[in-house]
Scaffold this active site. Structure first.
Site, mmCIF file in Angstrom:
data_model
loop_
_atom_site.group_PDB
_atom_site.id
_atom_site.type_symbol
_atom_site.label_atom_id
_atom_site.label_comp_id
_atom_site.label_asym_id
_atom_site.label_seq_id
_atom_site.Cartn_x
_atom_site.Cartn_y
_atom_site.Cartn_z
ATOM 1 N N ASP A 101 21.854 27.887 45.176
ATOM 2 C CA ASP A 101 22.641 29.097 44.902
ATOM 3 C C ASP A 101 22.897 29.204 43.403
ATOM 4 O O ASP A 101 22.896 28.186 42.696
ATOM 5 C CB ASP A 101 23.993 29.032 45.628
ATOM 6 C CG ASP A 101 23.826 29.023 47.130
ATOM 7 O OD1 ASP A 101 22.775 29.478 47.620
ATOM 8 O OD2 ASP A 101 24.761 28.553 47.818
HETATM 9 N N1 URA Z 1 23.836 24.589 50.372
HETATM 10 C C1 URA Z 1 24.526 25.615 49.826
HETATM 11 O O1 URA Z 1 25.450 26.135 50.421
HETATM 12 N N2 URA Z 1 24.123 26.045 48.621
HETATM 13 C C2 URA Z 1 23.124 25.499 47.915
HETATM 14 O O2 URA Z 1 22.828 25.925 46.804
HETATM 15 C C3 URA Z 1 22.443 24.423 48.499
HETATM 16 C C4 URA Z 1 22.820 23.980 49.738
#
Ligand code: URA
Length: 234
Positions: A101
């Protein structure tokens, strides 16, 4: 293959290798060659400034992704992990293996090896990913239990068993998952009534984030790290 392409790894940039060739720092089978387009192949012995040059088709990069950067090669709004690469890596056209993310930090692998990327992302290989997470509540035994059996997310998907190991402060933990669904860790904690305040990936496919890499920095994988990747894809 053109000499400047073959010897690309020996210099910081394409421009730099061209300069080295034309200035006479590159030999092919013991003879100085100043022609950047000179045709070479695997049977030729190429040296640059006295060091043997071995051609590499594929490049494997470990990056410490900073927050605010998108795990993509292009984005109209935000900077991407590709923008952070030095020019000498960019010319191999690497792309990120999977996504973090925008607000997640940590280890992201980049490569131009499409087959390896496909395998590392395939659910078949159950590639482990370890994260450090900070949440806004106390992590309970029930949370650990829920993670360990798998959690049914809002879209009805049941996650594979995951390992939740709380740290002494009770509000942070290491989490290991064997898949990579959208916002997976945030959604798993949300099911336990907790909001993820900070998330950093510390391991991917048996590789540990090199803690000497500052946010946004990257380096090539070492040979032994490439072997770890290969072993996971067997
Ligand atoms: N899980 C999440 O919620 N975000 C990420 O970036 C990676 C794993």
């Amino acid at each position: 293959m053109r000499l400047d392409k073959y010897a690309a790894f020996a210099a910081e940039s394409r421009k730099e290798i061209k300069k080295l060739i034309t200035k006479g720092f590159v030999t092919v089978n013991g003879t100085v060659i100043r022609d950047c387009g000179y045709d070479v192949g695997d049977s030729d012995e190429i040296f640059c400034r006295g060091k043997r040059v071995v051609y590499k088709k594929y490049i494997y990069i470990m990056m410490n992704k900073p927050p605010g950067v998108v795990s993509a090669t292009e984005d109209n709004v935000n900077p991407t992990v590709t923008d952070l690469l030095p020019d000498e890596f960019k010319r191999f056209k690497p792309f990120p293996v999977g996504r973090l993310d925008i607000d997640t930090e940590g280890l992201i692998l980049m490569t131009n090896d499409g087959v390896a990327a496909h395998k590392l992302l395939s659910p078949r290989y159950k590639v482990p990913k370890k994260y450090y997470a900070k949440v806004d509540g106390d992590i309970t035994k029930e949370d650990i239990e829920k993670f360990s059996v798998g959690i049914v997310l809002h879209d009805g998907y049941k996650t594979l068993p995951a390992k939740l190991c709380p740290l002494p402060d009770g509000r942070s933990a290491f989490v290991t998952i064997a898949e990579g669904k959208f916002h997976q860790i945030k959604r798993m904690f949300a099911d336990c009534g907790k909001h993820v305040m900070f998330l950093k990936r510390v391991e991917f496919a048996g590789l540990c984030l090199d803690e000497t890499l500052k946010n946004g920095e990257c380096r090539l994988l070492k040979d032994e790290e490439i072997q770890i990747l290969e072993s996971i894809m067997q």
